[in-house]
Design a protein around this motif. Structure first.
Motif, short mmCIF file in Angstrom:
data_model
loop_
_atom_site.label_atom_id
_atom_site.label_comp_id
_atom_site.label_asym_id
_atom_site.label_seq_id
_atom_site.Cartn_x
_atom_site.Cartn_y
_atom_site.Cartn_z
N GLU A 126 2.36 -5.45 -10.20
CA GLU A 126 1.05 -5.47 -9.69
C GLU A 126 0.50 -6.57 -9.28
OE1 GLU A 126 -3.53 -4.61 -11.81
OE2 GLU A 126 -1.83 -3.77 -12.79
N PHE A 127 0.84 -7.50 -10.15
CA PHE A 127 0.60 -9.15 -9.78
C PHE A 127 1.13 -9.47 -8.58
CE2 PHE A 127 1.88 -13.37 -9.71
CZ PHE A 127 0.83 -14.09 -9.86
N ALA A 128 2.31 -9.27 -8.32
CA ALA A 128 3.13 -9.35 -7.11
C ALA A 128 2.38 -8.54 -5.85
CB ALA A 128 4.47 -9.08 -7.01
N ASP A 129 2.21 -7.51 -6.22
CA ASP A 129 1.21 -6.79 -5.19
C ASP A 129 0.02 -7.20 -4.73
OD1 ASP A 129 3.40 -5.08 -5.00
OD2 ASP A 129 2.50 -3.53 -6.19
N PHE A 130 -0.50 -7.68 -5.62
CA PHE A 130 -1.91 -8.39 -5.65
C PHE A 130 -2.20 -9.81 -4.57
CE2 PHE A 130 -4.96 -11.92 -6.95
CZ PHE A 130 -6.35 -11.08 -6.67
N TYR A 131 -0.87 -10.48 -4.96
CA TYR A 131 -0.75 -11.76 -3.99
C TYR A 131 -0.11 -11.36 -2.72
CZ TYR A 131 -3.07 -15.55 -6.62
OH TYR A 131 -3.76 -16.42 -7.39
N LYS A 132 0.56 -10.49 -2.68
CA LYS A 132 1.01 -9.94 -1.28
C LYS A 132 -0.07 -9.41 -0.36
CE LYS A 132 4.84 -7.45 -1.38
NZ LYS A 132 5.64 -6.39 -1.89
N SER A 133 -0.85 -8.68 -0.82
CA SER A 133 -2.23 -8.33 -0.34
C SER A 133 -3.20 -9.62 0.24
CB SER A 133 -2.95 -7.51 -1.04
OG SER A 133 -2.34 -6.29 -1.46
N VAL A 134 -3.16 -10.42 -0.67
CA VAL A 134 -3.98 -11.54 -0.33
C VAL A 134 -3.34 -12.29 0.62
CG1 VAL A 134 -4.74 -13.99 -1.29
CG2 VAL A 134 -5.00 -11.86 -2.70
N ASN A 135 -1.94 -12.63 0.76
CA ASN A 135 -1.38 -13.24 1.77
C ASN A 135 -1.45 -12.68 3.21
OD1 ASN A 135 -0.33 -14.83 -0.26
ND2 ASN A 135 1.86 -14.19 -0.10
N ARG A 136 -1.50 -11.34 3.18
CA ARG A 136 -1.63 -10.49 4.49
C ARG A 136 -3.04 -10.74 5.22
NH1 ARG A 136 -1.12 -5.83 2.53
NH2 ARG A 136 1.10 -5.83 2.32
N PRO A 178 5.50 -11.57 -21.07
CA PRO A 178 4.34 -11.45 -20.28
C PRO A 178 4.04 -12.31 -19.28
CG PRO A 178 3.89 -12.80 -22.34
CD PRO A 178 5.27 -12.18 -22.22
N VAL A 179 3.34 -11.79 -18.23
CA VAL A 179 2.88 -12.45 -16.90
C VAL A 179 1.88 -13.56 -17.48
CG1 VAL A 179 1.67 -12.53 -14.71
CG2 VAL A 179 3.18 -10.67 -15.43
N ARG A 228 -13.38 -15.41 -0.37
CA ARG A 228 -13.62 -15.61 -1.97
C ARG A 228 -12.48 -15.04 -2.74
NH1 ARG A 228 -15.33 -12.20 -6.17
NH2 ARG A 228 -16.16 -13.33 -7.95
N LEU A 229 -11.81 -16.08 -3.22
CA LEU A 229 -10.78 -15.72 -4.06
C LEU A 229 -10.92 -16.15 -5.69
CD1 LEU A 229 -7.58 -14.85 -4.99
CD2 LEU A 229 -6.86 -17.03 -4.31
N LYS A 230 -10.69 -15.42 -6.49
CA LYS A 230 -10.72 -15.60 -8.08
C LYS A 230 -9.60 -15.26 -8.73
CE LYS A 230 -13.71 -14.72 -11.98
NZ LYS A 230 -15.02 -14.05 -12.83
N GLN A 231 -9.09 -16.09 -9.46
CA GLN A 231 -7.99 -15.83 -10.20
C GLN A 231 -8.52 -15.98 -11.83
OE1 GLN A 231 -3.57 -17.10 -9.80
NE2 GLN A 231 -4.06 -18.30 -11.60
N VAL A 232 -7.83 -14.96 -12.75
CA VAL A 232 -8.42 -15.35 -14.15
C VAL A 232 -7.26 -15.90 -14.94
CG1 VAL A 232 -10.26 -13.62 -14.13
CG2 VAL A 232 -8.02 -12.87 -14.69
N LYS A 233 -7.42 -16.64 -15.92
CA LYS A 233 -6.67 -17.16 -16.80
C LYS A 233 -6.20 -16.05 -18.16
CE LYS A 233 -5.75 -20.99 -20.18
NZ LYS A 233 -6.02 -22.29 -20.70
N ILE A 281 -10.36 -6.77 -2.60
CA ILE A 281 -9.04 -6.49 -3.58
C ILE A 281 -9.64 -6.60 -4.93
CG2 ILE A 281 -6.61 -6.64 -4.01
CD1 ILE A 281 -6.53 -8.04 -1.27
N THR A 282 -9.18 -5.96 -5.77
CA THR A 282 -9.69 -6.07 -7.27
C THR A 282 -8.50 -5.86 -8.02
OG1 THR A 282 -11.93 -5.49 -6.91
CG2 THR A 282 -11.27 -5.21 -9.14
N SER A 283 -8.13 -6.49 -9.17
CA SER A 283 -7.18 -6.26 -9.98
C SER A 283 -7.32 -6.87 -11.26
CB SER A 283 -5.78 -6.79 -9.41
OG SER A 283 -5.73 -8.18 -9.80
N ARG A 284 -6.69 -6.72 -12.20
CA ARG A 284 -6.85 -7.35 -13.68
C ARG A 284 -6.51 -8.90 -13.55
NH1 ARG A 284 -2.15 -4.85 -17.25
NH2 ARG A 284 -2.27 -3.30 -15.57
N PHE A 285 -6.20 -9.47 -12.52
CA PHE A 285 -5.70 -10.76 -12.34
C PHE A 285 -6.71 -11.60 -11.53
CE2 PHE A 285 -1.81 -8.08 -11.89
CZ PHE A 285 -1.07 -8.41 -13.05
N GLY A 286 -7.50 -10.85 -10.89
CA GLY A 286 -8.58 -11.49 -10.22
C GLY A 286 -9.24 -10.71 -8.80
N GLU A 287 -9.69 -11.26 -8.11
CA GLU A 287 -10.70 -10.66 -7.20
C GLU A 287 -10.42 -11.44 -5.85
OE1 GLU A 287 -14.52 -10.71 -8.35
OE2 GLU A 287 -14.10 -9.30 -10.18
#
Length: 638
Positions: free
Chosen positions: A616-626, A546-547, A601-606, A578-584
């Motif tokens: 999906e996780f990789a894409d989330f942070y790719k979008s955040v970086n951009r 798991p991630v 605003r960046l929120k990451q959930v544990k 951006i909204t995902s299961r990993f955060g917003e």
């Protein structure tokens, strides 16, 4: 498999190959698959733990390890610990070259016997025997064999089939030998081999696991830590005796009763101290206020010193000793705190816990000695207060990464129970930044920045320590932890707020050289001042685990840009959400009468997420970086 046997009085005995000369463990005998992408191959790894009685046990270890390259050099070192209740009765070793020819045998003069000084223990009877068999030419094989005799039965050494990445196993065995009346309990993790039970000599019984050709483990990025995926076996006795203290541990309640017996009668305070603490809390209006007063009183007059002498590794020394000397280990200081609270009529619990930011979780289904620390829990109208008694600076009621958000064992008057320590969710672990940036026509800038770190973010980059440092060391902290490419510090301050949810403010007055890039009439700047995400998820195929996101947090940035006269934005990026299961994540740039405003605003959930969610996780942070690295184009009217 290069194992040898002899018959003595009709009993078949295994004789280790340490005792034999001649070619042994040639590297050519290792299957090619076991040598691929590894640093070491465990040719043989055997551990036999024998229970003789409730107060006696022995451990036999035999290993033959082929070290293929310098990355496996650590396996040429072996350290065996002992103390006044245990004894190393034999220690042998040898080294063989790639062809299996003997290079050397260990001499007794090459076994270094020394105190196991850990740097903070005041008293300790722990000692270690250390050997170093490292060679300069690879590959080579080290062969190690030793025996330990224990004058107690309290725990059984863990047996790890694999010990780390880049390691494979050709053959290994874990074996327990015991009388039927003292059968140990066991628990396996990531093991698919079944235990084999059979009678042994002298009416004893055995339980063993045998492993053949175990391939190396490769960790997935952002996956479980190594300790969670390694195959291993944990064992524990049911009936036991440690330094004269008899107990059972097949339930947590029974284990807790044994711990209570160790603490019995050790909470008596001197009469003068009783009067002192009653006077300290005389004006307090609530129980929580009283608890805080006594906690900070303890912090002000005690310091942490480890004591490791026999049963002293598990038993606190008397509260009166702490009161007199002003020092103690985690057990003694926690016991002292419980004793002080009892004196003012407040019930508190001594709690055993596995501490550390990377500690593996307590296995609540396997009662055993799993703990390395003690703290205090104080029931407080449904909101338990947790007290870390070894720190002189810890905010009252704050556990943080060291002992927060995990299972622990509370020792109560009615036995023991598994409890949860305080959890710190993402919306409590906040980094909030407000800044005013004055951009000059040259591209240089001035900035006044206020950043507040709260909850677990209070510990980011050791800020919880930095707030207690002297000015010069704090300045170094600011220099090392200000994420701007080029800056000079005009002035700064660090302000600490010691609350149950602690926070600290870092105030900066900065000069930013070449902050923006000027090209003719256009100026280019990145509005995210100092919180740009650079995380890139590693590519991985065939992910199986798991991630795992170890922490939840929220970052808030509000940056006000004051632009030079005659300069206005030619281009502003579109708002991002951006909204995902990993955060917003969300960010926006707004032009108003006061200038340019950037909000992020960046929120990451544990949590743990399915292996298939990794992309999906990789894409989330790719979008955040951009979004974090987008530039604004400013145009001069002149």
């Amino acid at each position: 498999m290069n194992r040898f046997f002899t018959v003595v009085c009709g009993v078949l005995l295994w004789v280790s190959s340490v005792a034999r000369d001649g070619p042994k463990f040639p590297v050519s005998a290792i299957p090619d698959a076991l040598k691929k992408d590894v640093h070491v191959v465990m040719r043989e790894d055997q551990m036999v733990f024998t229970i003789l009685s409730k107060s006696r046990a022995t451990q036999h270890v035999y290993q033959a390890i082929t070290i293929l390259n310098a990355n496996g050099k650590r396996y040429a070192h072996e350290t065996v610990g002992y103390d006044k209740l245990s004894k190393v009765t034999s220690f042998k070793a040898a080294v063989y070259d790639a062809e299996g020819m003997l290079i050397k045998r260990l001499k007794s003069s090459e076994i270094y016997d020394q105190s196991a000084y850990d740097g903070f223990s005041l008293y300790s009877d722990n000692r270690i025997k250390v050997i170093d068999l490292s060679q300069s030419t690879y590959p080579y094989t080290v062969e190690i064999e030793y025996d330990i005799e224990y004058k107690y039965l309290f725990s059984i050494p863990d047996f790890y089939v694999l010990t780390r990445e880049n390691c494979s196993v050709q053959h290994s065995v874990c074996k327990y030998v015991f009388p039927k009346s003292l059968a140990p309990r066991h628990r396996t993790y990531n093991v698919d081999v079944k235990a084999v039970a059979e009678p042994s000599a002298d009416g004893m019984e055995t339980l063993s696991w045998t492993f053949e050709n175990v391939m190396p483990i490769k960790l997935d990025p952002m996956g479980p830590d190594l300790q969670y995926v390694l195959p291993h076996i944990d064992g524990a006795p049911t009936q036991f005796e440690y330094d004269g203290y008899v107990g059972t541990m097949d339930t947590w309640d029974q284990f807790g009763q044994w711990v209570s017996s160790l603490n019995q009668g050790r909470n008596v305070l001197p009469e003068v101290t009783k009067q002192k603490i009653r006077a300290l809390v005389a004006q307090a209006k609530t129980d929580e206020e009283k608890i805080k007063i006594l906690y900070e009183y303890m912090q002000s007059r005690t310091r942490y010193v480890s004591i490791q002498l026999g049963i002293g590794g598990f038993q606190p020394f008397e509260a009166s000793v702490v009161d007199q000397t002003g020092y103690g280990d985690c057990k003694a200081l926690s016991n002292y705190m419980v004793a002080m609270l009892k004196e003012i009529g407040i019930s508190a619990h001594y709690v055993l816990i596995r501490a550390g930011s990377d500690a593996s979780p307590m296995d609540t289904d396997f009662p055993s000695s799993q703990f390395n620390h003690a703290i205090v829990a104080v029931p407080n109208k449904g909101d338990t207060l947790w007290l870390e008694c070894t720190s002189q600076t810890n905010p009252f009621g704050y556990m943080g990464k060291f002992t927060g958000d995990r299972k622990a064992l509370a020792i109560t008057d009615k036995g023991a129970k598994v409890v949860n320590t305080k959890r710190y969710p993402a919306d409590k672990n906040v980094q909030s930044r407000i800044a005013d940036v004055y951009v000059e026509a040259t591209g240089d800038a001035k900035a006044k920045v206020k950043t507040t770190y709260q909850g677990l973010q209070y510990e980011n980059n050791y800020l919880d320590n930095a707030v207690h440092l002297q000015y010069d060391d704090q300045r170094k902290w600011v220099q090392n932890n200000t994420e701007i490419p080029s800056f000079d510090v005009n002035s700064f301050s660090l302000v600490n707020h010691k609350d149950k949810m602690p926070s600290a403010e870092v105030l900066l007055d900065l000069r930013l050289g070449r902050f923006a890039s000027v090209n003719g009439k256009r100026t280019f700047l990145t509005p995210n001042l100092m919180n740009r995400s650079t995380f890139v998820a590693e590519k991985v195929d065939g992910r199986k685990t798991p991630v795992v996101l170890e922490s939840g947090f929220t970052d808030l940035d509000t940056i006000r840009y004051h632009l030079p006269d005659g300069v206005y934005p030619e281009f502003l990026p579109d708002p991002v959400k951006i909204t995902s299961r990993f955060g917003e994540y969300e960010s926006r740039c707004v032009l108003d009468q006061h200038g340019l405003l950037y909000v992020r605003r960046l929120k990451q959930v544990k949590g743990q997420f399915p292996a298939e969610s990794y992309k999906e996780f990789a894409d989330f942070y790719k979008s955040v970086n951009r979004a974090d690295h987008v530039k604004i184009v400013l145009l001069s009217k002149t």
